[in-house]
Design an enzyme around this catalytic site. Structure first.
Site, PDB file in Angstrom:
ATOM      1  N   LEU A  76      28.612  39.724  31.448  1.00 17.92           N
ATOM      2  CA  LEU A  76      28.584  39.759  29.993  1.00 17.92           C
ATOM      3  C   LEU A  76      27.594  38.742  29.456  1.00 17.92           C
ATOM      4  CD1 LEU A  76      32.342  40.183  29.045  1.00 17.92           C
ATOM      5  CD2 LEU A  76      30.677  41.860  29.873  1.00 17.92           C
ATOM      6  N   GLY A  98      31.056  40.159  34.845  1.00 15.86           N
ATOM      7  CA  GLY A  98      30.932  41.527  34.332  1.00 15.86           C
ATOM      8  C   GLY A  98      30.065  42.426  35.215  1.00 15.86           C
ATOM      9  N   ASN A 103      33.883  35.250  38.573  1.00 13.61           N
ATOM     10  CA  ASN A 103      33.847  33.786  38.522  1.00 13.61           C
ATOM     11  C   ASN A 103      34.312  33.223  37.179  1.00 13.61           C
ATOM     12  OD1 ASN A 103      31.492  35.033  37.469  1.00 13.61           O
ATOM     13  ND2 ASN A 103      30.451  33.073  37.432  1.00 13.61           N
ATOM     14  N   GLU A 104      35.027  34.025  36.390  1.00 13.36           N
ATOM     15  CA  GLU A 104      35.394  33.625  35.027  1.00 13.36           C
ATOM     16  C   GLU A 104      35.988  32.226  34.918  1.00 13.36           C
ATOM     17  OE1 GLU A 104      35.369  36.638  36.057  1.00 13.36           O
ATOM     18  OE2 GLU A 104      34.785  37.965  34.423  1.00 13.36           O
TER      19      GLU A 104
END
Ligand code: CO8
Length: 260
Positions: A66, A111, A135-136
């Site tokens: 994203l 994303g 990996n958020e």
């Protein structure tokens, strides 16, 4: 279609190739997501199109995930519109009737990993410099339930729990080991291998394969489809928090410093 994606459809094989070409790193911006959804809708409606390969025209990167700039310093209205577009992309890809193959020819964080996981099969370039994963948490943000569900459906509960808590980015070899990707090939062979694999999948009668795909994925899709508005509200509330904005700002700084 737009400049940011190029779709080549081969009538003779019934297979389309979607090249993501949004420099520098194919980040999934609102504009890019909108274009991808329009292109996908067109292909979906074309009954002669049975398969779709998704790949990147950018060197070394499949998709950086994203676009952080669509979540940083933006109004709640903008964040809501952005998140609806992310949902739309996921719903369209995960629910596609077409055979979808991700030709992951570069790094694929967050994303980008999600996009590849919506496909039926993943082929990744065997280059240890590339990585893939959700990996958020490393950005101080939390992957929503449908990111989590997609990963659970791909690699199972245990691997997902570790991957998500630690925000793990896997090398191609590690990704293959946990089943996050299905096959590794040399960089030059990613697209041709996708085409070869497609031939195998095309040999299966569409109606049977489509019903089977739907049987496997429908419960996961329905969960988001029935809760889209609440999911948007959750996202907006979370992402506009001062503490979260601060984390994103620090992460962006880190990306720039790393470059220098
Ligand atoms: N969004 C916006 N800009 C980005 C992004 C991104 N995701 N990724 C990279 N960029 C920018 C960089 O800042 C850099 O900008 P500039 O040229 O102005 O300095 C430019 O793109 C090029 O980047 P690099 O120099 O880093 O390019 P490399 O080829 O060296 O590396 C990578 C490519 C590996 C893709 C690297 O850029 C990277 O790791 N990027 C960050 C990827 C990432 O962590 N993405 C996470 C996005 S969050 C997400 O997808 C899911 C969020 C779920 C939301 C849940 C909330 C509730």
């Amino acid at each position: 279609t737009s400049q940011k994606i190029k779709v080549d459809f081969d009538q003779s094989t019934g297979v389309a190739v979607m090249h993501m070409q949004s420099p520098p790193v194919n980040s999934l911006s609102l504009e890019f997501l909108t274009d991808v959804c329009i292109a996908l809708e067109k292909l979906e409606m074309d009954k002669s199109c049975r398969g779709l390969v998704v790949t990147s025209s950018q060197p070394k990167v499949f998709s950086a995930g994203l676009d952080i700039l669509d979540m940083y310093g933006k109004s709640p209205e903008h964040c809501a519109e952005f998140w609806k577009a992310v949902q739309e992309m996921w719903l369209k890809f995960y629910g596609s009737n077409m055979i979808t193959i991700a030709a992951v020819n570069g790094s694929s964080p967050a994303g980008g990993c999600l996009l590849s996981m919506t496909c039926d099969y993943r082929i990744m370039a065997d280059n240890p410099r590339y990585s893939i994963g959700l990996n958020e948490t490393k950005l101080g943000i939390v992957a929503p339930f449908w990111f989590k569900d997609t990963m659970v459906n791909t690699v199972g509960h245990r691997a997902t729990e570790m991957a998500l808590q630690l925000g793990l980015l896997y090398s191609p070899a590690e990704a293959l080991k946990i089943g996050l990707v299905d096959q590794l090939v040399h960089e030059d062979q990613v697209l041709t291998t996708a085409t070869e694999t497609m031939t195998k999948w095309l040999a299966i009668p569409d109606h049977a394969r489509q019903l089977t795909k739907s049987m496997m994925r429908k419960p996961t899709i329905d969960k988001l489809a029935a809760n889209r508005e609440a999911d948007v509200n959750n996202f907006v509330k979370f992402i506009t928090k001062d503490s979260i904005q601060k984390s994103l700002g620090m992460y962006l700084e880190m990306l720039k410093r790393r470059k220098a």
